[in-house]
Design a protein around this motif. Structure first.
Motif, PDB file in Angstrom:
ATOM      1  N   LEU A  19      16.392 -37.704 -20.891  1.00  0.00           N
ATOM      2  CA  LEU A  19      17.082 -36.774 -19.990  1.00  0.00           C
ATOM      3  C   LEU A  19      17.388 -37.359 -18.606  1.00  0.00           C
ATOM      4  CD1 LEU A  19      15.063 -33.584 -20.983  1.00  0.00           C
ATOM      5  CD2 LEU A  19      17.403 -34.177 -21.656  1.00  0.00           C
ATOM      6  N   GLY A  20      16.980 -38.585 -18.350  1.00  0.00           N
ATOM      7  CA  GLY A  20      17.340 -39.242 -17.095  1.00  0.00           C
ATOM      8  C   GLY A  20      16.508 -38.863 -15.887  1.00  0.00           C
ATOM      9  N   PHE A  21      15.367 -38.224 -16.085  1.00  0.00           N
ATOM     10  CA  PHE A  21      14.480 -37.936 -14.965  1.00  0.00           C
ATOM     11  C   PHE A  21      13.801 -39.229 -14.538  1.00  0.00           C
ATOM     12  CE2 PHE A  21      15.152 -33.711 -16.342  1.00  0.00           C
ATOM     13  CZ  PHE A  21      14.699 -32.840 -15.358  1.00  0.00           C
ATOM     14  N   THR A  22      13.336 -39.267 -13.308  1.00  0.00           N
ATOM     15  CA  THR A  22      12.519 -40.383 -12.847  1.00  0.00           C
ATOM     16  C   THR A  22      11.123 -39.849 -12.549  1.00  0.00           C
ATOM     17  OG1 THR A  22      13.221 -40.039 -10.561  1.00  0.00           O
ATOM     18  CG2 THR A  22      14.447 -41.656 -11.838  1.00  0.00           C
ATOM     19  N   ARG A  23      10.145 -40.694 -12.806  1.00  0.00           N
ATOM     20  CA  ARG A  23       8.779 -40.289 -12.447  1.00  0.00           C
ATOM     21  C   ARG A  23       8.688 -40.391 -10.940  1.00  0.00           C
ATOM     22  NH1 ARG A  23       4.339 -42.489 -16.153  1.00  0.00           N
ATOM     23  NH2 ARG A  23       5.975 -44.022 -16.202  1.00  0.00           N
ATOM     24  N   ASP A  24       8.339 -39.298 -10.314  1.00  0.00           N
ATOM     25  CA  ASP A  24       8.336 -39.201  -8.861  1.00  0.00           C
ATOM     26  C   ASP A  24       6.907 -39.261  -8.321  1.00  0.00           C
ATOM     27  OD1 ASP A  24       9.791 -38.837  -6.407  1.00  0.00           O
ATOM     28  OD2 ASP A  24       9.054 -36.787  -6.347  1.00  0.00           O
ATOM     29  N   GLY A  25       6.068 -39.930  -9.043  1.00  0.00           N
ATOM     30  CA  GLY A  25       4.705 -40.116  -8.565  1.00  0.00           C
ATOM     31  C   GLY A  25       3.677 -39.424  -9.438  1.00  0.00           C
ATOM     32  N   ASN A  30      -9.660 -34.534  -7.074  1.00  0.00           N
ATOM     33  CA  ASN A  30     -10.575 -33.439  -7.415  1.00  0.00           C
ATOM     34  C   ASN A  30     -10.936 -33.424  -8.898  1.00  0.00           C
ATOM     35  OD1 ASN A  30     -10.420 -32.511  -4.689  1.00  0.00           O
ATOM     36  ND2 ASN A  30      -8.463 -31.564  -5.194  1.00  0.00           N
ATOM     37  N   GLY A  31     -11.040 -34.595  -9.505  1.00  0.00           N
ATOM     38  CA  GLY A  31     -11.399 -34.688 -10.910  1.00  0.00           C
ATOM     39  C   GLY A  31     -10.256 -34.423 -11.866  1.00  0.00           C
ATOM     40  N   GLY A  32      -9.062 -34.182 -11.342  1.00  0.00           N
ATOM     41  CA  GLY A  32      -7.902 -33.889 -12.175  1.00  0.00           C
ATOM     42  C   GLY A  32      -6.745 -34.804 -11.839  1.00  0.00           C
ATOM     43  N   PHE A  33      -5.535 -34.335 -12.154  1.00  0.00           N
ATOM     44  CA  PHE A  33      -4.358 -35.168 -11.904  1.00  0.00           C
ATOM     45  C   PHE A  33      -3.100 -34.309 -11.870  1.00  0.00           C
ATOM     46  CE2 PHE A  33      -4.928 -35.116 -16.530  1.00  0.00           C
ATOM     47  CZ  PHE A  33      -3.682 -34.678 -16.959  1.00  0.00           C
ATOM     48  N   GLU A  34      -2.054 -34.938 -11.369  1.00  0.00           N
ATOM     49  CA  GLU A  34      -0.703 -34.376 -11.473  1.00  0.00           C
ATOM     50  C   GLU A  34       0.279 -35.526 -11.623  1.00  0.00           C
ATOM     51  OE1 GLU A  34       1.074 -33.699  -7.048  1.00  0.00           O
ATOM     52  OE2 GLU A  34      -0.261 -32.136  -7.794  1.00  0.00           O
ATOM     53  N   VAL A  35       1.365 -35.235 -12.338  1.00  0.00           N
ATOM     54  CA  VAL A  35       2.445 -36.206 -12.481  1.00  0.00           C
ATOM     55  C   VAL A  35       3.750 -35.441 -12.276  1.00  0.00           C
ATOM     56  CG1 VAL A  35       2.477 -35.984 -15.001  1.00  0.00           C
ATOM     57  CG2 VAL A  35       3.460 -38.016 -13.936  1.00  0.00           C
ATOM     58  N   VAL A  42      16.180 -30.558  -9.925  1.00  0.00           N
ATOM     59  CA  VAL A  42      15.163 -30.044 -10.842  1.00  0.00           C
ATOM     60  C   VAL A  42      13.959 -30.978 -10.872  1.00  0.00           C
ATOM     61  CG1 VAL A  42      14.678 -29.401 -13.239  1.00  0.00           C
ATOM     62  CG2 VAL A  42      16.946 -28.972 -12.270  1.00  0.00           C
ATOM     63  N   GLY A  43      12.783 -30.383 -10.745  1.00  0.00           N
ATOM     64  CA  GLY A  43      11.547 -31.143 -10.859  1.00  0.00           C
ATOM     65  C   GLY A  43      10.670 -30.557 -11.951  1.00  0.00           C
ATOM     66  N   VAL A  44       9.832 -31.395 -12.511  1.00  0.00           N
ATOM     67  CA  VAL A  44       8.816 -30.972 -13.467  1.00  0.00           C
ATOM     68  C   VAL A  44       7.498 -31.536 -12.966  1.00  0.00           C
ATOM     69  CG1 VAL A  44       7.972 -31.102 -15.845  1.00  0.00           C
ATOM     70  CG2 VAL A  44      10.437 -30.943 -15.409  1.00  0.00           C
ATOM     71  N   LEU A  45       6.520 -30.682 -12.825  1.00  0.00           N
ATOM     72  CA  LEU A  45       5.187 -31.077 -12.405  1.00  0.00           C
ATOM     73  C   LEU A  45       4.219 -30.693 -13.518  1.00  0.00           C
ATOM     74  CD1 LEU A  45       2.971 -31.858 -10.281  1.00  0.00           C
ATOM     75  CD2 LEU A  45       3.114 -29.505  -9.472  1.00  0.00           C
ATOM     76  N   VAL A  46       3.458 -31.656 -13.985  1.00  0.00           N
ATOM     77  CA  VAL A  46       2.425 -31.397 -14.994  1.00  0.00           C
ATOM     78  C   VAL A  46       1.098 -31.668 -14.309  1.00  0.00           C
ATOM     79  CG1 VAL A  46       1.558 -31.941 -17.288  1.00  0.00           C
ATOM     80  CG2 VAL A  46       4.005 -32.205 -16.801  1.00  0.00           C
ATOM     81  N   ASP A  47       0.211 -30.661 -14.299  1.00  0.00           N
ATOM     82  CA  ASP A  47      -1.070 -30.883 -13.642  1.00  0.00           C
ATOM     83  C   ASP A  47      -2.236 -30.322 -14.441  1.00  0.00           C
ATOM     84  OD1 ASP A  47      -1.067 -28.112 -13.051  1.00  0.00           O
ATOM     85  OD2 ASP A  47      -0.794 -28.394 -10.915  1.00  0.00           O
ATOM     86  N   TRP A  48      -3.396 -30.863 -14.129  1.00  0.00           N
ATOM     87  CA  TRP A  48      -4.635 -30.391 -14.722  1.00  0.00           C
ATOM     88  C   TRP A  48      -5.771 -30.679 -13.754  1.00  0.00           C
ATOM     89  CZ3 TRP A  48      -9.224 -32.921 -15.826  1.00  0.00           C
ATOM     90  CH2 TRP A  48     -10.185 -32.130 -16.458  1.00  0.00           C
ATOM     91  N   TYR A  49      -6.607 -29.673 -13.549  1.00  0.00           N
ATOM     92  CA  TYR A  49      -7.813 -29.815 -12.748  1.00  0.00           C
ATOM     93  C   TYR A  49      -8.942 -29.105 -13.483  1.00  0.00           C
ATOM     94  CZ  TYR A  49      -4.655 -31.517  -9.227  1.00  0.00           C
ATOM     95  OH  TYR A  49      -3.716 -32.267  -8.588  1.00  0.00           O
ATOM     96  N   PRO A  50     -10.170 -29.593 -13.335  1.00  0.00           N
ATOM     97  CA  PRO A  50     -11.283 -28.945 -14.025  1.00  0.00           C
ATOM     98  C   PRO A  50     -11.296 -27.434 -13.780  1.00  0.00           C
ATOM     99  CG  PRO A  50     -12.022 -30.962 -12.971  1.00  0.00           C
ATOM    100  CD  PRO A  50     -10.606 -30.721 -12.520  1.00  0.00           C
ATOM    101  N   ARG A  51     -11.576 -26.698 -14.814  1.00  0.00           N
ATOM    102  CA  ARG A  51     -11.614 -25.224 -14.838  1.00  0.00           C
ATOM    103  C   ARG A  51     -10.220 -24.590 -14.819  1.00  0.00           C
ATOM    104  NH1 ARG A  51     -16.038 -26.567 -11.666  1.00  0.00           N
ATOM    105  NH2 ARG A  51     -14.951 -26.216  -9.728  1.00  0.00           N
ATOM    106  N   ASP A  52      -9.172 -25.404 -14.889  1.00  0.00           N
ATOM    107  CA  ASP A  52      -7.804 -24.900 -14.973  1.00  0.00           C
ATOM    108  C   ASP A  52      -7.172 -25.427 -16.253  1.00  0.00           C
ATOM    109  OD1 ASP A  52      -7.859 -23.568 -12.530  1.00  0.00           O
ATOM    110  OD2 ASP A  52      -7.075 -25.292 -11.426  1.00  0.00           O
ATOM    111  N   PRO A  53      -6.185 -24.705 -16.763  1.00  0.00           N
ATOM    112  CA  PRO A  53      -5.488 -25.217 -17.954  1.00  0.00           C
ATOM    113  C   PRO A  53      -4.517 -26.336 -17.583  1.00  0.00           C
ATOM    114  CG  PRO A  53      -4.533 -23.137 -17.260  1.00  0.00           C
ATOM    115  CD  PRO A  53      -5.720 -23.371 -16.373  1.00  0.00           C
TER     116      PRO A  53
END
Length: 161
Positions: A19-25, A30-35, A42-53
């Protein structure tokens, strides 16, 4: 144990390759991550932190960048920037993914979310940003209903409802 962030990045790689998106970091904190992935408005953020889905956010970018994420008071005149995949599924009429049950940042859970994003977000991911307006109206409608039911009509009026 495998690297959960690497698994999530591999699963959402279709955003870049197809789809031509670029990874923007990405970041670990806090024991988790985001990408983050970005393309035009348009942006897409995928994240996960302990005790969160594991969560997928659709983001209305501001001048090509991700706006600050935090607590936003939702008022009638608010401009919203972050929408979770569940809101997109509702607006697009797709089957809802129970994101709250996806507590582990596993490859399997990432595939479930990526599949829903691919299906429900096809027009938005292709650059049709009109869906952001639909998402915003959906979230505001829900916020108004919750505000009235929990705090009353008078307080809702003070927020512009």
């Amino acid at each position: 144990m495998s690297d959960a962030l690497a698994e999530v990045e591999a699963t959402f790689e279709f955003l870049e390759s197809e789809l031509g998106f670029t990874r923007d970091g990405q970041r670990r904190a806090n024991g988790g991550f985001e990408v983050r992935y970005a393309k035009d408005d348009v942006g897409v953020l995928v994240d996960w932190y302990p005790r969160d889905p594991l969560t997928v956010w659709l983001v209305r970018l501001v001048d090509g960048g991700f706006p600050p994420k935090g607590k936003t008071e939702i008022r009638a005149d608010s401009t919203l920037h972050y929408f979770d995949l569940g809101d997109l599924e509702t607006v697009a009429g797709c089957p809802e993914t129970d994101q709250r049950s996806l507590n582990a940042p596993s490859a399997e859970n990432a595939r479930v979310l990526a599949s829903s994003l691919r299906t429900c977000g096809e027009s938005l991911l292709s650059g049709d940003t009109r869906q952001f307006d639909e998402l915003q109206e959906h979230v505001k409608r829900r916020a108004r209903e919750v505000t009235i039911s929990h705090y009353g009509q008078e307080y809702a009026r003070s927020l512009g409802w």
